[in-house]
Enzyme design. Structure first.
Site, mmCIF file in Angstrom:
data_model
loop_
_atom_site.group_PDB
_atom_site.id
_atom_site.type_symbol
_atom_site.label_atom_id
_atom_site.label_comp_id
_atom_site.label_asym_id
_atom_site.label_seq_id
_atom_site.Cartn_x
_atom_site.Cartn_y
_atom_site.Cartn_z
ATOM 1 N N THR A 149 5.851 -5.639 30.992
ATOM 2 C CA THR A 149 6.543 -4.275 30.692
ATOM 3 C C THR A 149 5.807 -3.833 29.959
ATOM 4 O OG1 THR A 149 8.240 -5.343 30.103
ATOM 5 C CG2 THR A 149 8.321 -5.427 32.320
ATOM 6 N N LYS A 150 5.555 -4.028 28.688
ATOM 7 C CA LYS A 150 5.222 -3.536 27.301
ATOM 8 C C LYS A 150 3.780 -4.249 27.303
ATOM 9 C CE LYS A 150 10.192 -3.647 25.809
ATOM 10 N NZ LYS A 150 10.989 -4.504 25.155
ATOM 11 N N HIS B 9 6.564 4.361 42.353
ATOM 12 C CA HIS B 9 7.420 5.181 43.537
ATOM 13 C C HIS B 9 8.562 5.761 42.448
ATOM 14 C CE1 HIS B 9 4.773 4.450 47.197
ATOM 15 N NE2 HIS B 9 4.602 3.218 46.983
#
Length: 196
Positions: free
Chosen positions: A176-177, A124
């Site tokens: 996240t990576k 978002h």
């Protein structure tokens, strides 16, 4: 006229796009309307011997692709959502109990997702402090999970991540990576523990 040409024309006509979206999607529940869901077998691709359990929430409007490969399974309580991007699942792949997959996501062959996993390519937008977050729309960054990957229970795979082949994501990890091929990752955020 192919799907890309239709999408391009719709993007140029905002009023028509909104009308079609209202006809297809319930704006409060943010899922396809009941009459669209009834037609799902006509526009979803399901490979031979694949299985989607009855309790799976299939938020798959016809204007995006959903494909489930041969001998693949989506288990009870899962939610598959391709409203903002295609969801492609390969052969011999298992989407576990209570998983959430929000496109655009591509999952390879022989992938095992344990229970309670979230794989999302959706974020978002929130940068404009003058607007409410729900007024700022969403953005996507595709997720790719290569062949022969195992993801442990309650892991989270965030937008833009690619997980290489023959890799393992430990239970509870937040990825996240990118994860290189032949790697074991764990932790919050996930880090490489060792090469396989």
């Amino acid at each position: 006229m192919n799907n890309d040409q239709i999408r391009h024309k719709l993007n140029g006509n905002v009023r028509l796009k909104r009308l079609l979206d209202w006809i297809i999607m319930n704006q409060v529940q943010t899922r396809p309307r009941w009459y669209v869901r009834m037609l799902a077998p006509l526009y979803q691709h399901r490979g031979r011997h694949s299985k989607i359990h009855a309790s799976v929430r299939m938020d798959t409007p016809p204007y995006r692709r959903f494909s489930l490969g041969q001998y693949s399974v989506v288990e009870s309580g899962a939610c598959i959502n391709n409203a903002v991007g295609d969801v492609i699942i390969g052969d011999h792949t298992r989407i576990g109990l209570h998983n959430t997959v929000i496109g655009p996501v591509t999952i390879g062959n022989h992938v095992n997702l344990a229970q309670g996993i979230t794989v999302t390519a959706l974020n978002h937008n929130f940068e404009n402090v003058e607007l409410r977050i729900d007024e700022q729309g969403v953005s996507t960054n595709p997720v790719t999970i290569a062949d022969d990957v195992w993801i442990g229970a309650n892991a989270v795979v965030l937008p833009g991540v690619s997980i290489g082949s023959h890799s393992v994501v430990a239970a509870g990890a937040v990825v996240t990576k990118d994860v290189p091929a032949h790697s074991l990752v764990a932790g919050v955020p996930a880090k490489i523990i060792r090469k396989l």
